[in-house]
Write a protein that holds these residues in place. Structure first.
Motif, PDB file in Angstrom:
ATOM      1  N   VAL A   1       0.860  -1.174   0.000  1.00 22.43           N
ATOM      2  CA  VAL A   1       0.000   0.000   0.000  1.00 22.43           C
ATOM      3  C   VAL A   1       0.906   1.237   0.000  1.00 22.43           C
ATOM      4  O   VAL A   1       0.572   2.255   0.554  1.00 22.43           O
ATOM      5  CB  VAL A   1      -0.930   0.012   1.218  1.00 22.43           C
ATOM      6  CG1 VAL A   1      -2.120   0.923   0.953  1.00 22.43           C
ATOM      7  CG2 VAL A   1      -1.430  -1.369   1.513  1.00 22.43           C
TER       8      VAL A   1
ATOM      9  N   VAL B   1       1.047  -5.388   5.149  1.00 26.73           N
ATOM     10  CA  VAL B   1       0.207  -4.236   4.813  1.00 26.73           C
ATOM     11  C   VAL B   1       0.456  -3.111   5.817  1.00 26.73           C
ATOM     12  O   VAL B   1       0.622  -1.942   5.449  1.00 26.73           O
ATOM     13  CB  VAL B   1      -1.288  -4.619   4.796  1.00 26.73           C
ATOM     14  CG1 VAL B   1      -2.156  -3.395   4.694  1.00 26.73           C
ATOM     15  CG2 VAL B   1      -1.572  -5.542   3.645  1.00 26.73           C
ATOM     16  N   ALA B   2       0.545  -3.495   7.096  1.00 30.29           N
ATOM     17  CA  ALA B   2       0.796  -2.487   8.125  1.00 30.29           C
ATOM     18  C   ALA B   2       2.156  -1.832   7.920  1.00 30.29           C
ATOM     19  O   ALA B   2       2.291  -0.609   8.022  1.00 30.29           O
ATOM     20  CB  ALA B   2       0.724  -3.135   9.502  1.00 30.29           C
ATOM     21  N   ALA B   3       3.174  -2.630   7.575  1.00 27.71           N
ATOM     22  CA  ALA B   3       4.505  -2.064   7.361  1.00 27.71           C
ATOM     23  C   ALA B   3       4.491  -1.106   6.181  1.00 27.71           C
ATOM     24  O   ALA B   3       5.075  -0.017   6.238  1.00 27.71           O
ATOM     25  CB  ALA B   3       5.514  -3.181   7.122  1.00 27.71           C
TER      26      ALA B   3
ATOM     27  N   TYR C   1       0.576  -8.010   8.529  1.00 30.73           N
ATOM     28  CA  TYR C   1       1.761  -7.332   9.030  1.00 30.73           C
ATOM     29  C   TYR C   1       2.448  -6.555   7.921  1.00 30.73           C
ATOM     30  O   TYR C   1       2.922  -5.448   8.116  1.00 30.73           O
ATOM     31  CB  TYR C   1       2.744  -8.342   9.619  1.00 30.73           C
ATOM     32  CG  TYR C   1       2.320  -8.861  10.943  1.00 30.73           C
ATOM     33  CD1 TYR C   1       2.874  -8.358  12.101  1.00 30.73           C
ATOM     34  CD2 TYR C   1       1.358  -9.835  11.039  1.00 30.73           C
ATOM     35  CE1 TYR C   1       2.476  -8.824  13.330  1.00 30.73           C
ATOM     36  CE2 TYR C   1       0.955 -10.305  12.252  1.00 30.73           C
ATOM     37  CZ  TYR C   1       1.516  -9.802  13.394  1.00 30.73           C
ATOM     38  OH  TYR C   1       1.118 -10.260  14.610  1.00 30.73           O
TER      39      TYR C   1
ATOM     40  N   PRO D   1      10.707  -5.531   4.886  1.00 26.28           N
ATOM     41  CA  PRO D   1       9.554  -6.095   5.603  1.00 26.28           C
ATOM     42  C   PRO D   1       8.892  -7.231   4.841  1.00 26.28           C
ATOM     43  O   PRO D   1       8.366  -8.161   5.460  1.00 26.28           O
ATOM     44  CB  PRO D   1       8.598  -4.907   5.767  1.00 26.28           C
ATOM     45  CG  PRO D   1       9.098  -3.852   4.884  1.00 26.28           C
ATOM     46  CD  PRO D   1      10.552  -4.095   4.668  1.00 26.28           C
TER      47      PRO D   1
ATOM     48  N   LEU E   1      -1.191   8.529   0.660  1.00 25.76           N
ATOM     49  CA  LEU E   1      -1.852   7.242   0.840  1.00 25.76           C
ATOM     50  C   LEU E   1      -3.049   7.112  -0.109  1.00 25.76           C
ATOM     51  O   LEU E   1      -3.301   6.047  -0.674  1.00 25.76           O
ATOM     52  CB  LEU E   1      -2.306   7.091   2.297  1.00 25.76           C
ATOM     53  CG  LEU E   1      -3.098   5.840   2.627  1.00 25.76           C
ATOM     54  CD1 LEU E   1      -2.283   4.601   2.364  1.00 25.76           C
ATOM     55  CD2 LEU E   1      -3.569   5.848   4.063  1.00 25.76           C
TER      56      LEU E   1
ATOM     57  N   MET F   1       3.210   6.518   5.283  1.00 23.74           N
ATOM     58  CA  MET F   1       2.987   7.688   6.131  1.00 23.74           C
ATOM     59  C   MET F   1       4.295   8.435   6.393  1.00 23.74           C
ATOM     60  O   MET F   1       4.344   9.660   6.357  1.00 23.74           O
ATOM     61  CB  MET F   1       2.359   7.293   7.475  1.00 23.74           C
ATOM     62  CG  MET F   1       1.062   6.532   7.388  1.00 23.74           C
ATOM     63  SD  MET F   1      -0.158   7.258   6.313  1.00 23.74           S
ATOM     64  CE  MET F   1      -0.687   8.641   7.299  1.00 23.74           C
ATOM     65  N   VAL F   2       5.368   7.685   6.657  1.00 22.69           N
ATOM     66  CA  VAL F   2       6.655   8.335   6.919  1.00 22.69           C
ATOM     67  C   VAL F   2       7.140   9.051   5.658  1.00 22.69           C
ATOM     68  O   VAL F   2       7.623  10.189   5.711  1.00 22.69           O
ATOM     69  CB  VAL F   2       7.690   7.297   7.402  1.00 22.69           C
ATOM     70  CG1 VAL F   2       9.054   7.935   7.551  1.00 22.69           C
ATOM     71  CG2 VAL F   2       7.253   6.698   8.721  1.00 22.69           C
TER      72      VAL F   2
ATOM     73  N   THR G   1       5.488  12.372   5.034  1.00 26.54           N
ATOM     74  CA  THR G   1       6.079  13.415   5.878  1.00 26.54           C
ATOM     75  C   THR G   1       7.424  13.858   5.310  1.00 26.54           C
ATOM     76  O   THR G   1       7.703  15.059   5.226  1.00 26.54           O
ATOM     77  CB  THR G   1       6.267  12.896   7.311  1.00 26.54           C
ATOM     78  OG1 THR G   1       5.052  12.300   7.742  1.00 26.54           O
ATOM     79  CG2 THR G   1       6.656  14.001   8.238  1.00 26.54           C
TER      80      THR G   1
ATOM     81  N   LEU H   1       1.969   0.533   5.026  1.00 29.40           N
ATOM     82  CA  LEU H   1       1.236   1.736   5.427  1.00 29.40           C
ATOM     83  C   LEU H   1       2.148   2.662   6.219  1.00 29.40           C
ATOM     84  O   LEU H   1       2.166   3.876   6.004  1.00 29.40           O
ATOM     85  CB  LEU H   1       0.039   1.362   6.302  1.00 29.40           C
ATOM     86  CG  LEU H   1      -1.215   0.932   5.582  1.00 29.40           C
ATOM     87  CD1 LEU H   1      -2.212   0.379   6.587  1.00 29.40           C
ATOM     88  CD2 LEU H   1      -1.832   2.095   4.859  1.00 29.40           C
ATOM     89  N   GLY H   2       2.935   2.070   7.126  1.00 23.20           N
ATOM     90  CA  GLY H   2       3.867   2.867   7.908  1.00 23.20           C
ATOM     91  C   GLY H   2       4.863   3.565   7.010  1.00 23.20           C
ATOM     92  O   GLY H   2       5.125   4.770   7.155  1.00 23.20           O
ATOM     93  N   LEU H   3       5.404   2.844   6.036  1.00 23.81           N
ATOM     94  CA  LEU H   3       6.360   3.433   5.091  1.00 23.81           C
ATOM     95  C   LEU H   3       5.715   4.593   4.344  1.00 23.81           C
ATOM     96  O   LEU H   3       6.312   5.667   4.177  1.00 23.81           O
ATOM     97  CB  LEU H   3       6.816   2.350   4.108  1.00 23.81           C
ATOM     98  CG  LEU H   3       7.842   2.791   3.078  1.00 23.81           C
ATOM     99  CD1 LEU H   3       9.162   3.102   3.743  1.00 23.81           C
ATOM    100  CD2 LEU H   3       8.038   1.720   2.010  1.00 23.81           C
TER     101      LEU H   3
END
Lengths: 291, 289
Positions: A34, A89-91, A87, A79, A211, A97-98, A101, A93-95
């Motif tokens: 994602v 997908v969550a990683a 897990y 990841p 995103l 968002m960071v 920024t 998503l974290g990438l």
């Protein structure tokens, strides 16, 4: 009208590249990223900076974009090698968002929220051209590469990993290498799409690499059909034609067009997952996308 | 004193994150459904309370309405979206995409109906007074902490002492065995969705009183809940709640060192690090890859 159609065709080609490359990760390798817009953005900034600081040579810009996006795809491959399913997908998503920024804060490289303005027109052998032929040529190359990849032994290895990772490993397939290469190919392709996007728009900023954009590309792949050759392209064309189609409907107030369009995306995603999880082009008999 | 003020803000945000995260973790633990539309339940509940409050309803009625809306949404999505997908054995990604679609729809519907941008629920509770020099605390701070603590106590009593709670924990461990014992896994997963979504309602109401609501906040709430569930260790409610609290504090205290724009990134750097180096989370047992 011609200009409008040329613009639409360029955008469809660029998103076609994005969707097709994401499809390699999702449909073939079973890596549910994602964060595709991150690499789209990396390529766009790399291509734009190359054109602005060095020469507006599109081939060089595409190469730089592909190298940077492909190289940094390790952020996603790591990841992908460690974890699976929710897990990963969550990683990703974290990438995402960071990275959003970072894109808006690293002003010397990305211009921040204001973005990079005045990206020169591409010049090939001293002739100024538009982004359309470049985008079409790249799209054709990517589709050809995907087609060859899907038929070749590498594609079979990837699908084997997707369906049964342990079995593939037991048969002596290099799971880590195959996954890393698939991610690198997908991300390098997204980077090229980014460079083309920068040339086409002559302006890039972080809003194109959020995103929401990643989810839009994901929706294109899913609506069209994961793991198919033409599905992602069809999905891209359909989802991009949607806003154009909506603006012709008189009963929707112009201020609400964006919201109505988003609601239709959302509904389409949900209903397709309930009734046709394999997508429009996908095999009717195949009920599931992946485990 | 700036540090204390930031810590206070972090504890307040964290307590509310913890509630939402516990709801998400309860649903994920019991049903193995990655309920990505959990943020939508939060948004709907918050706006339900906002509308009731603005219409002059007394607050207990508004809170009941918010809880009812959240529970209805949770049960409806379980019945109308997840169950049909589960019936044809859809993979987790099918579920994820469908839930994402729902959350997009909810976000835009709320934006169209209630208006876009920030809306604050204005109550006497949100007015801050100076407690110590340079330390401003609004009464809603104590309410948030009290409500969170009380709900956690109630939730853990329910999960350990009542039949339904024990059955819910059993569902998390072995759904087949549940059926053997003659319990309905369908009814239990509806219960998990109802409870999990209900937990989002108080968090949404209190968030509306502290930092305000916005139609797009469901995304952020969802991402934080997901991060907390993974950092805390999947299947561990206390871990998720504690991680939610820690993420809230980290986000707020980070403001002492970095610009506010980076606050959100802090949570995700933590999440990314955990997934890379300790995917089982703080308290989790090692999970199968």
């Amino acid at each position: 009208m011609i200009a409008y159609l040329a613009n639409l065709a360029t955008i469809v080609a660029i998103f076609g590249i994005l969707a097709s490359t994401l499809n390699v990760a999702i449909g073939h390798a079973g890596i549910f990223s994602v964060a595709h817009a991150v690499f789209f953005g990396l390529g766009a900034y790399a291509g734009a900076q190359t054109a602005m600081l060095l020469v507006p040579d599109p081939l060089l810009a595409l190469l730089v974009a592909a190298l940077i996006a492909g190289g940094l795809s390790l952020c996603l491959a790591l990841p992908a090698l460690r974890v699976r399913g929710e897990y990963f997908v969550a990683a990703s998503l974290g990438l995402q968002m960071v990275a959003t920024t970072l894109f808006s804060e690293l002003k010397p490289l990305t211009g921040g929220i204001g973005g990079l303005v005045g990206i020169p027109r591409p010049e090939l052998f001293g002739v100024t051209i538009t982004a359309l032929p470049l985008a079409l040529a790249t799209l054709a190359l990517i589709l050809l590469a995907t087609h060859l990849l899907a038929r070749g032994s590498f594609g079979r290895t990837l699908r084997a990993i997707r369906d049964a990772e342990s079995a593939a490993e037991a048969l002596g397939k290099h799971v880590a290498v195959a996954k890393t290469l698939a991610v690198a190919f997908a991300c390098a392709g997204a980077g090229m799409a980014g460079a083309l996007f920068a040339f086409h728009m002559a302006f890039v900023n972080v809003e194109s690499f959020t995103l929401d954009q990643s989810v839009l590309v994901m929706a294109m792949v899913i609506v069209g059909g994961t793991g198919t050759l033409w599905g992602p392209l069809l999905g891209a064309a359909l989802l991009l034609a949607l806003p154009a189609g909506l603006s012709f409907l008189p009963f929707i107030p112009p201020t609400e067009v964006g919201a109505v369009q988003q609601i239709l995306y959302g509904l389409a995603m949900t209903l397709l997952m309930i009734f046709r999880p394999a997508g429009l082009v996908g095999d009717l008999g195949r009920g599931k996308v992946a485990h | 004193m700036l540090f204390l003020q930031l810590l206070q803000g972090g504890v307040q945000t964290g307590a509310l994150y913890a509630l939402t995260a516990a709801g998400f973790a309860l649903i994920f633990g019991a049903t193995r459904i990655f309920h990505f539309a959990h943020g939508a339940a939060f948004t709907l509940a918050g706006y339900a309370f906002l509308m009731a409050w603005n219409a002059g309803w007394p607050w207990p009625l508004g809170a009941l309405a918010a809880i009812a809306v959240a529970v209805l949404f949770g049960v409806a999505i379980e019945q109308l979206v997840y169950r049909p997908i589960g019936r044809h054995e859809g993979g987790f990604f099918t579920v994820f995409v469908a839930a994402f679609g729902v959350s997009i729809v909810v976000q835009n519907l709320v934006g169209m109906i209630a208006g876009r941008g920030f809306a604050v629920i204005d109550t006497p509770l949100s007015r801050a007074t100076e407690v110590l020099p340079d330390l401003w605390i609004a009464p809603v701070f104590y309410v948030a902490i009290g409500v969170s603590a009380l709900l956690f106590l109630a939730l853990s009593l329910f999960l350990t002492r009542s039949h339904a709670g024990v059955a819910l924990r059993a569902l998390a461990q072995n759904p087949d065995l549940i059926r053997t014992y003659g319990l309905s896994s369908t009814r239990l997963s509806i219960l998990a969705f109802a409870l999990g979504s209900a937990l989002a309602a108080p968090a949404a109401i209190l968030t509306g009183m502290t930092v305000g609501l916005n139609e797009a906040m469901g995304h952020h709430v969802m991402l934080i809940s997901m991060a907390a569930t993974i950092v805390g260790g999947v299947g561990n409610l206390k871990g998720a709640a504690l991680a939610g609290l820690l993420l809230g504090i980290a986000e707020s205290v980070a403001l002492a060192f970095v610009e506010p724009q980076w606050a959100e990134a802090v949570s995700f750097v933590v999440l990314f690090g955990f997934i890379l180096f300790r995917p089982s989370g703080l308290f989790g047992v090692a999970v199968a890859r």
